[in-house]
Design a protein around this motif. Sequence first.
Motif, PDB file in Angstrom:
ATOM      1  N   UNK A  67       9.912  16.292  -1.330  1.00 27.93           N
ATOM      2  CA  UNK A  67       9.337  16.688  -0.046  1.00 27.93           C
ATOM      3  C   UNK A  67       7.867  16.310   0.070  1.00 27.93           C
ATOM      4  N   UNK A  68       7.126  16.505  -1.017  1.00 22.69           N
ATOM      5  CA  UNK A  68       5.705  16.138  -1.022  1.00 22.69           C
ATOM      6  C   UNK A  68       5.524  14.628  -0.863  1.00 22.69           C
ATOM      7  N   UNK A  69       6.401  13.858  -1.519  1.00 25.01           N
ATOM      8  CA  UNK A  69       6.319  12.402  -1.377  1.00 25.01           C
ATOM      9  C   UNK A  69       6.662  11.982   0.045  1.00 25.01           C
ATOM     10  N   UNK A  70       7.614  12.681   0.674  1.00 23.64           N
ATOM     11  CA  UNK A  70       7.946  12.390   2.059  1.00 23.64           C
ATOM     12  C   UNK A  70       6.786  12.657   2.990  1.00 23.64           C
ATOM     13  N   UNK A  71       6.096  13.772   2.761  1.00 24.64           N
ATOM     14  CA  UNK A  71       4.912  14.081   3.566  1.00 24.64           C
ATOM     15  C   UNK A  71       3.778  13.107   3.279  1.00 24.64           C
ATOM     16  N   UNK A  72       3.675  12.679   2.020  1.00 27.56           N
ATOM     17  CA  UNK A  72       2.624  11.730   1.650  1.00 27.56           C
ATOM     18  C   UNK A  72       2.793  10.411   2.385  1.00 27.56           C
ATOM     19  N   UNK A  73       4.023   9.880   2.400  1.00 25.63           N
ATOM     20  CA  UNK A  73       4.237   8.603   3.083  1.00 25.63           C
ATOM     21  C   UNK A  73       4.017   8.746   4.587  1.00 25.63           C
ATOM     22  N   UNK A  74       4.354   9.909   5.139  1.00 30.06           N
ATOM     23  CA  UNK A  74       4.108  10.152   6.564  1.00 30.06           C
ATOM     24  C   UNK A  74       2.610  10.138   6.860  1.00 30.06           C
ATOM     25  N   UNK A  75       1.848  10.805   5.996  1.00 26.00           N
ATOM     26  CA  UNK A  75       0.391  10.846   6.170  1.00 26.00           C
ATOM     27  C   UNK A  75      -0.219   9.455   6.015  1.00 26.00           C
ATOM     28  N   UNK A  76       0.245   8.700   5.015  1.00 30.62           N
ATOM     29  CA  UNK A  76      -0.310   7.366   4.768  1.00 30.62           C
ATOM     30  C   UNK A  76       0.003   6.408   5.912  1.00 30.62           C
ATOM     31  N   UNK A  77       1.219   6.512   6.462  1.00 32.27           N
ATOM     32  CA  UNK A  77       1.576   5.665   7.603  1.00 32.27           C
ATOM     33  C   UNK A  77       0.692   5.991   8.796  1.00 32.27           C
ATOM     34  N   UNK A  78       0.493   7.281   9.048  1.00 35.46           N
ATOM     35  CA  UNK A  78      -0.362   7.708  10.159  1.00 35.46           C
ATOM     36  C   UNK A  78      -1.798   7.247   9.943  1.00 35.46           C
ATOM     37  N   UNK A  79      -2.266   7.314   8.693  1.00 31.78           N
ATOM     38  CA  UNK A  79      -3.629   6.896   8.372  1.00 31.78           C
ATOM     39  C   UNK A  79      -3.830   5.409   8.639  1.00 31.78           C
ATOM     40  N   UNK A  80      -2.884   4.600   8.173  1.00 37.08           N
ATOM     41  CA  UNK A  80      -2.997   3.151   8.366  1.00 37.08           C
ATOM     42  C   UNK A  80      -2.889   2.767   9.842  1.00 37.08           C
ATOM     43  N   UNK A  81      -2.041   3.493  10.571  1.00 39.60           N
ATOM     44  CA  UNK A  81      -1.836   3.161  11.984  1.00 39.60           C
ATOM     45  C   UNK A  81      -3.039   3.553  12.838  1.00 39.60           C
ATOM     46  N   UNK A  82      -3.553   4.771  12.632  1.00 39.54           N
ATOM     47  CA  UNK A  82      -4.579   5.295  13.524  1.00 39.54           C
ATOM     48  C   UNK A  82      -5.999   4.958  13.092  1.00 39.54           C
ATOM     49  N   UNK A  83      -6.241   4.930  11.791  1.00 35.70           N
ATOM     50  CA  UNK A  83      -7.601   4.705  11.308  1.00 35.70           C
ATOM     51  C   UNK A  83      -7.896   3.236  11.022  1.00 35.70           C
TER      52      UNK A  83
END
Length: 283
Positions: A67-83
């Motif tokens: 679950x933590x890895x799933x949240x991590x990839x979600x956060x990283x995708x959002x980071x790369x897309x938005x920032x």
Amino acid sequence: MIAIEALWTIMVAALASINCALIGIYLVLRKIAMMGDAIAHAMLPGIVLGVLSTGSKNSPVIVVGAGLMGLLVTFLVSLLEKKIRIQIDAAIGINFTFLFALGVILISFFSRKIDLDPECSLYGELATVPLDICQTASGIHLGPKAFYILLMVLVCNMTFLIIGYKHLFVSTFDPQFAKSIGVNTTYWHYILMAVTALTTVAAFEVAGAILVVALLIVPTASMYLITKCLKHLLFYNIIFAILTSIGGYYMSLLFNSSMAAAMVTTAGLLFLGTFVFVKFKNN
């Protein structure tokens, strides 16, 4: 008369399919279907580390790690897309391939310390599910552990979908309006990703990290050709998932093939049949 082992196998497959189909609706409607793919692949390192730390494939630590890895990839995708302004499809590709490859390396490196077959991790092994059973102190068999795990996940998913129905509905179809009436779309997005991670790790043993993606996406892609109503989609997806499980089981017996692969093939054939039916009906 159907054998008890076959019945358990079909019920476990059906529960895994239903869980994935229900959550997959929101992934497809939000046009982030491949986030399910990313989470399914990225959770592999979390599963490996969980098995390493506990020595068991049934520990709750594995669910937490995945679950933590799933949240991590979600956060990283959002980071790369938005920032960093990388397109979302590229951001998904970068993150899930890296984390999935890391998981494969960990399995290979610690192959002597953990009982985790790389091939089963990729494609699942539904045929062995009835062998891992629950039993009472007096030795009475209660059925496969996977059945009860998937049943608990289904209860969690149904509770989440019922409680969050209105918020998910409005944030899925009109996120700008949702924000204007005070709905925290970011919060519901990450909750959805967490539930997706829980669902994929529960279905991991049945379909593996690759084929579980089809169970998330194909039912909604098929039923969306028939109806655009969300409530109808939820119901039709359940029927689709059950048909996929039954058809996949008997197809695997007929061709002596992987049950998970047969289920996905059945789902693909059902999609094709639905497409032809809709085209014929419209013409």
